[in-house]
Design a protein around this motif. Structure first.
Motif, PDB file in Angstrom:
ATOM      1  N   ILE A   1       0.860  -1.186   0.000  1.00 34.64           N
ATOM      2  CA  ILE A   1       0.000   0.000   0.000  1.00 34.64           C
ATOM      3  C   ILE A   1       0.897   1.237   0.000  1.00 34.64           C
ATOM      4  CG2 ILE A   1      -1.818   1.253   1.231  1.00 34.64           C
ATOM      5  CD1 ILE A   1      -2.716  -1.364   2.441  1.00 34.64           C
ATOM      6  N   GLN A   2       0.835   1.987  -1.077  1.00 35.53           N
ATOM      7  CA  GLN A   2       1.640   3.193  -1.221  1.00 35.53           C
ATOM      8  C   GLN A   2       0.718   4.415  -1.213  1.00 35.53           C
ATOM      9  OE1 GLN A   2       5.015   3.205  -1.321  1.00 35.53           O
ATOM     10  NE2 GLN A   2       5.059   0.945  -1.164  1.00 35.53           N
ATOM     11  N   VAL A   3       0.955   5.309  -0.264  1.00 36.58           N
ATOM     12  CA  VAL A   3       0.126   6.499  -0.092  1.00 36.58           C
ATOM     13  C   VAL A   3       0.953   7.730  -0.466  1.00 36.58           C
ATOM     14  CG1 VAL A   3      -1.243   7.875   1.528  1.00 36.58           C
ATOM     15  CG2 VAL A   3      -1.176   5.370   1.735  1.00 36.58           C
ATOM     16  N   SER A   4       0.357   8.645  -1.225  1.00 33.24           N
ATOM     17  CA  SER A   4       1.048   9.872  -1.621  1.00 33.24           C
ATOM     18  C   SER A   4       1.273  10.775  -0.417  1.00 33.24           C
ATOM     19  CB  SER A   4       0.237  10.614  -2.688  1.00 33.24           C
ATOM     20  OG  SER A   4      -1.004  11.045  -2.156  1.00 33.24           O
ATOM     21  N   ALA A   5       2.193  11.731  -0.582  1.00 35.43           N
ATOM     22  CA  ALA A   5       2.547  12.622   0.526  1.00 35.43           C
ATOM     23  C   ALA A   5       1.359  13.449   0.982  1.00 35.43           C
ATOM     24  CB  ALA A   5       3.710  13.530   0.106  1.00 35.43           C
ATOM     25  N   ASP A   6       0.516  13.863   0.055  1.00 36.80           N
ATOM     26  CA  ASP A   6      -0.642  14.670   0.444  1.00 36.80           C
ATOM     27  C   ASP A   6      -1.852  13.821   0.831  1.00 36.80           C
ATOM     28  OD1 ASP A   6      -1.297  13.637  -1.978  1.00 36.80           O
ATOM     29  OD2 ASP A   6      -1.680  15.567  -2.982  1.00 36.80           O
ATOM     30  N   ARG A   7      -1.666  12.503   0.835  1.00 35.64           N
ATOM     31  CA  ARG A   7      -2.707  11.551   1.268  1.00 35.64           C
ATOM     32  C   ARG A   7      -3.994  11.677   0.457  1.00 35.64           C
ATOM     33  NH1 ARG A   7      -1.423   8.767   5.580  1.00 35.64           N
ATOM     34  NH2 ARG A   7      -3.586   8.093   5.847  1.00 35.64           N
ATOM     35  N   THR A   8      -3.839  11.979  -0.822  1.00 36.90           N
ATOM     36  CA  THR A   8      -5.008  12.007  -1.694  1.00 36.90           C
ATOM     37  C   THR A   8      -5.007  10.850  -2.685  1.00 36.90           C
ATOM     38  OG1 THR A   8      -3.882  13.458  -3.285  1.00 36.90           O
ATOM     39  CG2 THR A   8      -5.186  14.519  -1.538  1.00 36.90           C
ATOM     40  N   SER A   9      -3.860  10.216  -2.828  1.00 35.30           N
ATOM     41  CA  SER A   9      -3.734   9.107  -3.774  1.00 35.30           C
ATOM     42  C   SER A   9      -3.186   7.877  -3.056  1.00 35.30           C
ATOM     43  CB  SER A   9      -2.806   9.477  -4.945  1.00 35.30           C
ATOM     44  OG  SER A   9      -3.287  10.610  -5.633  1.00 35.30           O
ATOM     45  N   VAL A  10      -3.628   6.712  -3.489  1.00 35.61           N
ATOM     46  CA  VAL A  10      -3.152   5.456  -2.901  1.00 35.61           C
ATOM     47  C   VAL A  10      -3.078   4.399  -3.991  1.00 35.61           C
ATOM     48  CG1 VAL A  10      -5.491   4.764  -2.229  1.00 35.61           C
ATOM     49  CG2 VAL A  10      -3.517   3.723  -1.092  1.00 35.61           C
ATOM     50  N   THR A  11      -2.046   3.598  -3.929  1.00 33.68           N
ATOM     51  CA  THR A  11      -1.876   2.474  -4.845  1.00 33.68           C
ATOM     52  C   THR A  11      -1.787   1.194  -4.030  1.00 33.68           C
ATOM     53  OG1 THR A  11      -0.708   3.835  -6.470  1.00 33.68           O
ATOM     54  CG2 THR A  11      -0.418   1.454  -6.633  1.00 33.68           C
ATOM     55  N   VAL A  12      -2.627   0.227  -4.377  1.00 33.73           N
ATOM     56  CA  VAL A  12      -2.664  -1.055  -3.665  1.00 33.73           C
ATOM     57  C   VAL A  12      -2.260  -2.153  -4.646  1.00 33.73           C
ATOM     58  CG1 VAL A  12      -4.066  -2.656  -2.315  1.00 33.73           C
ATOM     59  CG2 VAL A  12      -4.534  -0.190  -2.211  1.00 33.73           C
ATOM     60  N   THR A  13      -1.259  -2.927  -4.269  1.00 34.29           N
ATOM     61  CA  THR A  13      -0.804  -4.040  -5.106  1.00 34.29           C
ATOM     62  C   THR A  13      -1.199  -5.355  -4.437  1.00 34.29           C
ATOM     63  OG1 THR A  13       1.083  -2.733  -5.864  1.00 34.29           O
ATOM     64  CG2 THR A  13       1.175  -5.114  -6.231  1.00 34.29           C
ATOM     65  N   LEU A  14      -2.003  -6.146  -5.134  1.00 32.90           N
ATOM     66  CA  LEU A  14      -2.541  -7.389  -4.590  1.00 32.90           C
ATOM     67  C   LEU A  14      -2.093  -8.576  -5.435  1.00 32.90           C
ATOM     68  CD1 LEU A  14      -6.229  -6.252  -3.972  1.00 32.90           C
ATOM     69  CD2 LEU A  14      -4.411  -6.435  -2.265  1.00 32.90           C
ATOM     70  N   PRO A  15      -2.098  -9.771  -4.848  1.00 39.52           N
ATOM     71  CA  PRO A  15      -1.855 -10.972  -5.665  1.00 39.52           C
ATOM     72  C   PRO A  15      -3.062 -11.253  -6.563  1.00 39.52           C
ATOM     73  CG  PRO A  15      -2.408 -11.594  -3.419  1.00 39.52           C
ATOM     74  CD  PRO A  15      -2.261 -10.092  -3.423  1.00 39.52           C
ATOM     75  N   LYS A  16      -2.831 -11.978  -7.626  1.00 44.61           N
ATOM     76  CA  LYS A  16      -3.909 -12.321  -8.538  1.00 44.61           C
ATOM     77  C   LYS A  16      -4.950 -13.200  -7.840  1.00 44.61           C
ATOM     78  CE  LYS A  16      -1.370 -12.025 -12.893  1.00 44.61           C
ATOM     79  NZ  LYS A  16      -0.925 -12.776 -14.107  1.00 44.61           N
ATOM     80  N   ALA A  17      -6.160 -13.135  -8.346  1.00 38.61           N
ATOM     81  CA  ALA A  17      -7.232 -13.969  -7.793  1.00 38.61           C
ATOM     82  C   ALA A  17      -6.924 -15.450  -8.027  1.00 38.61           C
ATOM     83  CB  ALA A  17      -8.566 -13.597  -8.414  1.00 38.61           C
TER      84      ALA A  17
END
Length: 218
Positions: A113-129
């Motif tokens: 889980i990567q959150v931007s410095a201004d906490r307006t954007s987030v990227t979530v990396t998950l394993p495949k289903a």
């Protein structure tokens, strides 16, 4: 002539007893008396030990999609030496089953889980289903038709298990598993997971949400 009154009284007793039996049967039939039980009726008794809890597992995954499947299994057994009416069988089996697609969260690391410095954007990396092993619904699956050679019928009679259909059950489960793998179930599971996270993270104030799927978890 002296015995006639006894014969007559005996006949009256028999008639009275028969009338009483008929009356009881009639009253029982119209539920005015408790139902009479058939002395030759078959009863079934189930005896089992208490269920034992062997383990408890924590669920760290999201079951994102499920699918229902129907498969027809045509299982034919033949021998090269004997005609089919003597040796061999053919079974037509209708299998109903389900499969579940899930995303495993148990192995996620903090960098997932990567959150931007201004906490307006987030990227979530998950394993495949992934897919659960397909489950065959035994109560809705059935043998549609079956033909057996003479020797097979004799063998089943003496084996005491004439309805042994274990192989068609296994084949049906395998076919459903293959069909689930080739279906859109995994794609739908990832789409639903992305939608779930998007709604949850939006409620936390994130404006830009990106969900990506990498390798399937081990």
């Amino acid at each position: 002539m002296a015995r006639s009154p006894r014969v007559g009284s005996l006949a009256q007793i028999v008639v009275a007893a028969a009338a009483a039996v008929v009356l009881i049967v009639v009253l029982s039939a119209v539920h005015l008396l408790p139902q009479l039980r058939n002395p030759f009726a078959e009863t079934t008794t189930v005896r089992s030990e208490p269920v034992i809890l062997k383990s408890i597992s924590e669920l760290s995954r999201y079951e994102a999609a499920s699918g229902s499947f129907e498969v027809v299994v045509d299982l034919t057994r033949r021998t090269s030496l004997l005609p089919s009416f003597l040796e061999g069988s053919e079974t037509l089996f209708i299998g109903q089953g389900t499969d579940v697609a899930f995303v495993d969260f148990s192995g996620l690391k903090s960098q997932a889980i990567q959150v931007s410095a201004d906490r307006t954007s987030v990227t979530v990396t998950l394993p495949k289903a992934q897919l659960e092993p397909a489950a065959l619904n035994v109560s809705q699956s059935y043998v549609y038709a079956q033909q057996q050679g003479l020797f097979n019928r004799i063998g089943n009679f003496f084996s005491g298990n004439p309805n042994n259909q274990q192989q068609v059950y296994i084949l049906a489960q395998q076919k459903i598993q293959t069909a689930a793998l080739q279906s859109p179930l995994l794609t739908e599971a990832q789409k639903n997971t992305e939608g779930m996270l998007d709604g949850m993270l939006s409620s936390l104030g994130f404006q830009h949400i990106t969900v990506t799927f990498g390798r399937a978890s081990a």
